[in-house]
Design a protein around this motif. Structure first.
Motif, PDB file in Angstrom:
ATOM      1  N   GLY A  15       0.802  -1.227   0.000  1.00 46.75           N
ATOM      2  CA  GLY A  15       0.000   0.000   0.000  1.00 46.75           C
ATOM      3  C   GLY A  15       0.831   1.270   0.000  1.00 46.75           C
ATOM      4  N   VAL A  16       1.926   1.238  -0.774  1.00 43.73           N
ATOM      5  CA  VAL A  16       2.827   2.389  -0.851  1.00 43.73           C
ATOM      6  C   VAL A  16       2.934   2.861  -2.301  1.00 43.73           C
ATOM      7  N   ALA A  17       2.929   4.173  -2.477  1.00 45.03           N
ATOM      8  CA  ALA A  17       3.090   4.769  -3.798  1.00 45.03           C
ATOM      9  C   ALA A  17       4.356   5.612  -3.795  1.00 45.03           C
ATOM     10  N   LYS A  32      -4.974  15.289  -2.158  1.00 44.97           N
ATOM     11  CA  LYS A  32      -6.038  14.625  -2.906  1.00 44.97           C
ATOM     12  C   LYS A  32      -5.406  13.900  -4.087  1.00 44.97           C
ATOM     13  N   PHE A  33      -5.805  12.653  -4.277  1.00 44.34           N
ATOM     14  CA  PHE A  33      -5.362  11.853  -5.419  1.00 44.34           C
ATOM     15  C   PHE A  33      -6.462  11.920  -6.454  1.00 44.34           C
ATOM     16  N   GLU A  34      -6.109  12.305  -7.696  1.00 43.90           N
ATOM     17  CA  GLU A  34      -7.128  12.573  -8.707  1.00 43.90           C
ATOM     18  C   GLU A  34      -6.677  12.048 -10.072  1.00 43.90           C
ATOM     19  N   GLY A  35      -7.586  11.374 -10.752  1.00 40.95           N
ATOM     20  CA  GLY A  35      -7.314  10.877 -12.100  1.00 40.95           C
ATOM     21  C   GLY A  35      -6.966   9.406 -12.104  1.00 40.95           C
ATOM     22  N   HIS A  36      -7.045   8.794 -13.276  1.00 37.93           N
ATOM     23  CA  HIS A  36      -6.755   7.366 -13.462  1.00 37.93           C
ATOM     24  C   HIS A  36      -7.574   6.489 -12.507  1.00 37.93           C
ATOM     25  N   GLY A  37      -8.822   6.896 -12.244  1.00 38.22           N
ATOM     26  CA  GLY A  37      -9.719   6.115 -11.396  1.00 38.22           C
ATOM     27  C   GLY A  37      -9.635   6.460  -9.920  1.00 38.22           C
ATOM     28  N   ALA A  38      -8.687   7.288  -9.522  1.00 36.97           N
ATOM     29  CA  ALA A  38      -8.541   7.665  -8.107  1.00 36.97           C
ATOM     30  C   ALA A  38      -9.260   8.987  -7.851  1.00 36.97           C
ATOM     31  N   ASP A  39      -9.902   9.082  -6.693  1.00 33.03           N
ATOM     32  CA  ASP A  39     -10.534  10.322  -6.265  1.00 33.03           C
ATOM     33  C   ASP A  39     -10.748  10.237  -4.760  1.00 33.03           C
ATOM     34  N   PHE A  40      -9.681  10.498  -3.989  1.00 35.64           N
ATOM     35  CA  PHE A  40      -9.794  10.458  -2.534  1.00 35.64           C
ATOM     36  C   PHE A  40      -8.762  11.388  -1.913  1.00 35.64           C
ATOM     37  N   GLU A  41      -9.014  11.734  -0.645  1.00 38.05           N
ATOM     38  CA  GLU A  41      -8.100  12.592   0.105  1.00 38.05           C
ATOM     39  C   GLU A  41      -7.545  11.830   1.282  1.00 38.05           C
ATOM     40  N   GLN A  42      -6.348  12.212   1.713  1.00 35.66           N
ATOM     41  CA  GLN A  42      -5.792  11.649   2.935  1.00 35.66           C
ATOM     42  C   GLN A  42      -4.735  12.591   3.481  1.00 35.66           C
ATOM     43  N   GLU A  43      -4.408  12.398   4.764  1.00 37.17           N
ATOM     44  CA  GLU A  43      -3.344  13.153   5.402  1.00 37.17           C
ATOM     45  C   GLU A  43      -2.042  12.380   5.216  1.00 37.17           C
ATOM     46  N   ILE A  44      -0.934  13.092   5.033  1.00 37.68           N
ATOM     47  CA  ILE A  44       0.376  12.450   4.912  1.00 37.68           C
ATOM     48  C   ILE A  44       0.823  12.028   6.320  1.00 37.68           C
ATOM     49  N   THR A  45       0.893  10.720   6.551  1.00 33.96           N
ATOM     50  CA  THR A  45       1.273  10.204   7.870  1.00 33.96           C
ATOM     51  C   THR A  45       2.577   9.411   7.825  1.00 33.96           C
ATOM     52  N   SER A  46       3.021   9.046   6.625  1.00 33.33           N
ATOM     53  CA  SER A  46       4.265   8.294   6.479  1.00 33.33           C
ATOM     54  C   SER A  46       4.891   8.663   5.141  1.00 33.33           C
ATOM     55  N   MET A  47       6.137   9.129   5.205  1.00 34.18           N
ATOM     56  CA  MET A  47       6.812   9.581   3.990  1.00 34.18           C
ATOM     57  C   MET A  47       8.289   9.187   4.086  1.00 34.18           C
ATOM     58  N   ILE A  63       9.635  10.502  -3.539  1.00 30.90           N
ATOM     59  CA  ILE A  63       9.277  10.013  -2.208  1.00 30.90           C
ATOM     60  C   ILE A  63       8.378   8.787  -2.284  1.00 30.90           C
ATOM     61  N   GLY A  64       8.371   8.042  -1.209  1.00 25.68           N
ATOM     62  CA  GLY A  64       7.440   6.937  -1.036  1.00 25.68           C
ATOM     63  C   GLY A  64       6.462   7.348   0.041  1.00 25.68           C
ATOM     64  N   LEU A  65       5.173   7.070  -0.151  1.00 25.70           N
ATOM     65  CA  LEU A  65       4.214   7.383   0.885  1.00 25.70           C
ATOM     66  C   LEU A  65       3.157   6.313   0.991  1.00 25.70           C
ATOM     67  N   LYS A  66       2.701   6.106   2.219  1.00 30.72           N
ATOM     68  CA  LYS A  66       1.644   5.150   2.500  1.00 30.72           C
ATOM     69  C   LYS A  66       0.343   5.755   1.993  1.00 30.72           C
ATOM     70  N   VAL A  67      -0.427   4.975   1.218  1.00 28.76           N
ATOM     71  CA  VAL A  67      -1.706   5.476   0.698  1.00 28.76           C
ATOM     72  C   VAL A  67      -2.844   4.590   1.193  1.00 28.76           C
ATOM     73  N   SER A  68      -4.008   5.210   1.410  1.00 27.89           N
ATOM     74  CA  SER A  68      -5.153   4.488   1.965  1.00 27.89           C
ATOM     75  C   SER A  68      -5.928   3.710   0.904  1.00 27.89           C
ATOM     76  N   GLU A  69      -5.723   4.038  -0.377  1.00 24.99           N
ATOM     77  CA  GLU A  69      -6.389   3.335  -1.472  1.00 24.99           C
ATOM     78  C   GLU A  69      -5.391   3.106  -2.604  1.00 24.99           C
ATOM     79  N   ALA A  70      -5.727   2.181  -3.487  1.00 24.09           N
ATOM     80  CA  ALA A  70      -4.857   1.898  -4.640  1.00 24.09           C
ATOM     81  C   ALA A  70      -4.829   3.098  -5.581  1.00 24.09           C
ATOM     82  N   VAL A  71      -3.660   3.384  -6.123  1.00 27.06           N
ATOM     83  CA  VAL A  71      -3.501   4.452  -7.106  1.00 27.06           C
ATOM     84  C   VAL A  71      -2.706   3.915  -8.291  1.00 27.06           C
ATOM     85  N   LYS A  72      -2.894   4.538  -9.440  1.00 26.02           N
ATOM     86  CA  LYS A  72      -2.185   4.108 -10.640  1.00 26.02           C
ATOM     87  C   LYS A  72      -1.103   5.105 -11.015  1.00 26.02           C
ATOM     88  N   GLU A  73      -0.137   4.625 -11.770  1.00 24.58           N
ATOM     89  CA  GLU A  73       0.915   5.488 -12.310  1.00 24.58           C
ATOM     90  C   GLU A  73       0.256   6.623 -13.090  1.00 24.58           C
TER      91      GLU A  73
END
Length: 80
Positions: A15-17, A32-47, A63-73
């Protein structure tokens, strides 16, 4: 909202992007993650930069960051 970067890779099992920063980012920022099927917000808690935990990163860093949902390139990351 200001674009802070673009997702370059997603590691589904952990679960890291990874993303290339277009501007600075710090722990606690809301994005906020937007586009390529993603549309969600989260706080940066791990970077991380090169597997080392960091509190902030600057433009041009990869950077690498923990994400709460799947995201695409290619997914855009915006500062909320």
């Amino acid at each position: 909202m200001k674009k802070v970067g673009k997702i370059t890779h997603y590691y589904g099992k952990i679960g890291v992007a990874t993303m290339k920063l277009a501007s600075s980012l710090k722990m606690g920022d809301r994005v906020k993650f937007e586009g390529h099927g993603a549309d969600f917000e989260q706080e940066i808690t791990s970077m991380q930069i090169q597997h080392e935990g960091v509190d902030k990163a600057k433009k041009g860093d990869e950077i690498g960051l923990k994400v709460s949902e799947a995201v695409k390139e290619g997914t855009d990351v915006l500062l909320v």
